[in-house]
Write a protein that holds these residues in place. Structure first.
Motif, PDB file in Angstrom:
ATOM      1  N   GLU A   1       0.848  -1.206   0.118  1.00 26.12           N
ATOM      2  CA  GLU A   1       0.288   0.149   0.077  1.00 26.12           C
ATOM      3  C   GLU A   1       1.062   1.328   0.143  1.00 26.12           C
TER       4      GLU A   1
ATOM      5  N   MET B   1       6.344   3.162  -0.390  1.00 23.34           N
ATOM      6  CA  MET B   1       5.346   1.540  -0.223  1.00 23.34           C
ATOM      7  C   MET B   1       5.705   1.572   0.967  1.00 23.34           C
TER       8      MET B   1
ATOM      9  N   PHE C   1      -3.942   7.143  -8.313  1.00 26.17           N
ATOM     10  CA  PHE C   1      -2.471   6.493  -8.388  1.00 26.17           C
ATOM     11  C   PHE C   1      -2.796   6.690  -6.421  1.00 26.17           C
TER      12      PHE C   1
ATOM     13  N   ALA D   1      -5.620   4.801  -4.581  1.00 30.67           N
ATOM     14  CA  ALA D   1      -5.018   2.745  -4.533  1.00 30.67           C
ATOM     15  C   ALA D   1      -5.723   2.439  -3.144  1.00 30.67           C
TER      16      ALA D   1
ATOM     17  N   VAL E   1      -1.260  -1.836  -4.039  1.00 36.00           N
ATOM     18  CA  VAL E   1      -0.564  -1.079  -4.989  1.00 36.00           C
ATOM     19  C   VAL E   1       0.473  -2.334  -5.950  1.00 36.00           C
TER      20      VAL E   1
ATOM     21  N   ILE F   1       3.540  -0.341 -13.112  1.00 41.40           N
ATOM     22  CA  ILE F   1       2.585  -0.053 -11.451  1.00 41.40           C
ATOM     23  C   ILE F   1       1.041  -0.918 -11.832  1.00 41.40           C
TER      24      ILE F   1
ATOM     25  N   MET G   1      -2.271  -1.007  -9.888  1.00 42.73           N
ATOM     26  CA  MET G   1      -3.298  -0.979  -8.576  1.00 42.73           C
ATOM     27  C   MET G   1      -4.947  -1.333  -8.646  1.00 42.73           C
TER      28      MET G   1
ATOM     29  N   CYS H   1      -8.325  -0.388  -7.346  1.00 39.56           N
ATOM     30  CA  CYS H   1      -8.689   1.105  -7.141  1.00 39.56           C
ATOM     31  C   CYS H   1      -9.860   1.144  -6.071  1.00 39.56           C
TER      32      CYS H   1
END
Length: 138
Positions: free
Chosen positions: A52, A77, A97, A100, A103, A120, A122, A124
């Motif tokens: 995260e 992160m 972003f 999210a 991740v 990347i 995600m 969401c």
């Protein structure tokens, strides 16, 4: 053996080889510690780290630093083990972003302190999540 049997066995052998090589390329989710250990052993293959974005106590995402040209950025992160890591992504910041929930970064360490993400992914918050219905009797 008949010619048809030999061709069938050849096709089966090729299928087995393809399956075995694709299993070897399949990656699993790792932690930043495991990724760092792999780098120290000289393994440079890209790995997946799930986590995260680092958030403050009030829930605001912190640690996103967009470069002045807006074509790359750094972010903090936290992986599943609780390890916070600075990550660099050489692309513009993806839409939503900061919103999210999770991740996944795919990449590797280039230095001991910096993880370079090649990609990347995600997760969401969904706008289709079920919300509490106040008029349940309808």
């Amino acid at each position: 053996m008949k010619k048809g049997h030999l061709i069938g066995l050849g096709i089966i052998a090729i299928a087995i080889v393809i399956i075995i090589t694709s299993i070897g390329d399949a990656s699993t989710y790792e932690s930043f510690e495991t990724a760092k250990a792999m780098k120290m052993r000289g393994e440079d293959k890209p790995i997946h780290v799930v986590g995260e974005l680092k958030k403050s106590v009030s829930g605001i995402v912190e640690g996103i630093e967009v470069n002045p040209d807006k074509t790359s950025f750094y972010f903090l992160m936290v992986d599943a083990d609780g390890t916070a890591q600075r990550v660099f992504y050489n692309e513009p910041v993806p839409a939503d972003f900061a919103r999210a929930e999770q991740v996944v970064v795919i990449g590797s360490y280039k230095t001991e302190d910096l993880f370079i993400a090649d990609k990347i992914l995600m997760k969401c918050p969904s706008k289709y999540q079920e919300t509490e219905v106040s008029n349940a009797g309808m």
